[in-house]
Scaffold this active site. Structure first.
Site, PDB file in Angstrom:
ATOM      1  N   CYS A  58      22.582 -41.360  17.912  1.00 33.29           N
ATOM      2  CA  CYS A  58      22.280 -40.659  16.658  1.00 33.29           C
ATOM      3  C   CYS A  58      21.186 -39.615  16.855  1.00 33.29           C
ATOM      4  O   CYS A  58      21.042 -38.719  16.059  1.00 33.29           O
ATOM      5  CB  CYS A  58      21.875 -41.666  15.589  1.00 33.29           C
ATOM      6  N   HIS A  59      20.429 -39.732  17.927  1.00 32.78           N
ATOM      7  CA  HIS A  59      19.364 -38.762  18.154  1.00 32.78           C
ATOM      8  C   HIS A  59      19.913 -37.399  18.560  1.00 32.78           C
ATOM      9  O   HIS A  59      19.177 -36.429  18.631  1.00 32.78           O
ATOM     10  CB  HIS A  59      18.405 -39.298  19.216  1.00 32.78           C
ATOM     11  N   GLU A 105      16.854 -35.197  27.871  1.00 33.07           N
ATOM     12  CA  GLU A 105      18.247 -34.911  28.239  1.00 33.07           C
ATOM     13  C   GLU A 105      18.454 -33.438  28.544  1.00 33.07           C
ATOM     14  O   GLU A 105      19.560 -33.008  28.857  1.00 33.07           O
ATOM     15  CB  GLU A 105      19.164 -35.353  27.094  1.00 33.07           C
TER      16      GLU A 105
END
Length: 100
Positions: A54-55, A81
């Site tokens: 969800c991030h 990321e």
DNA sequence: GTCGTGACTAGCC
DNA sequence: CGGCTAGCCACGA
């Protein structure tokens, strides 16, 4: 076909690492282009916290809204990321935006 | 069955 | 450019 929420979670799960998606985009992906709000609602209640990234879901303007685990943590994860975050917003959103 | 709420969006001033 | 309003949808009480 299950509940609206489950569809949202599935759509969110398929977002590749290093990419992000908007609530509106998810809504469209599940054939509910006007349910961006409901999408956010579903993610908020998401029981698959560690399973659903969800991030990687942000607002259409690239702003990182509120998050169950805290926006700061999400931002940190996104940056880890490879996503550039600036002042709680995604820099060059279109560059990292996940397009199907 | 109706009301209120929320991790939204686009439009208007 | 920044802030506010109205329209949307799904879910729980």
């Amino acid at each position: 076909m299950k509940t609206f929420s489950e569809q949202v979670w599935q759509a969110t799960k398929r977002i590749p690492k290093g990419r992000v998606a908007t609530y509106a985009l998810i809504a469209k992906a599940i054939k509910r282009p006007k349910s961006a709000r409901a999408v956010g609602n579903a993610l908020n209640k998401n029981p698959y916290a560690p399973i659903v990234p969800c991030h990687r879901v942000v607002r259409s303007d690239g702003f990182v809204g509120g998050f169950a685990s805290g926006s700061e943590m999400k931002i940190k994860l996104l940056m880890r990321e490879g996503v550039t975050i600036k002042n709680k917003r995604v820099a060059s959103l279109e560059k990292f935006l996940y397009r199907k």
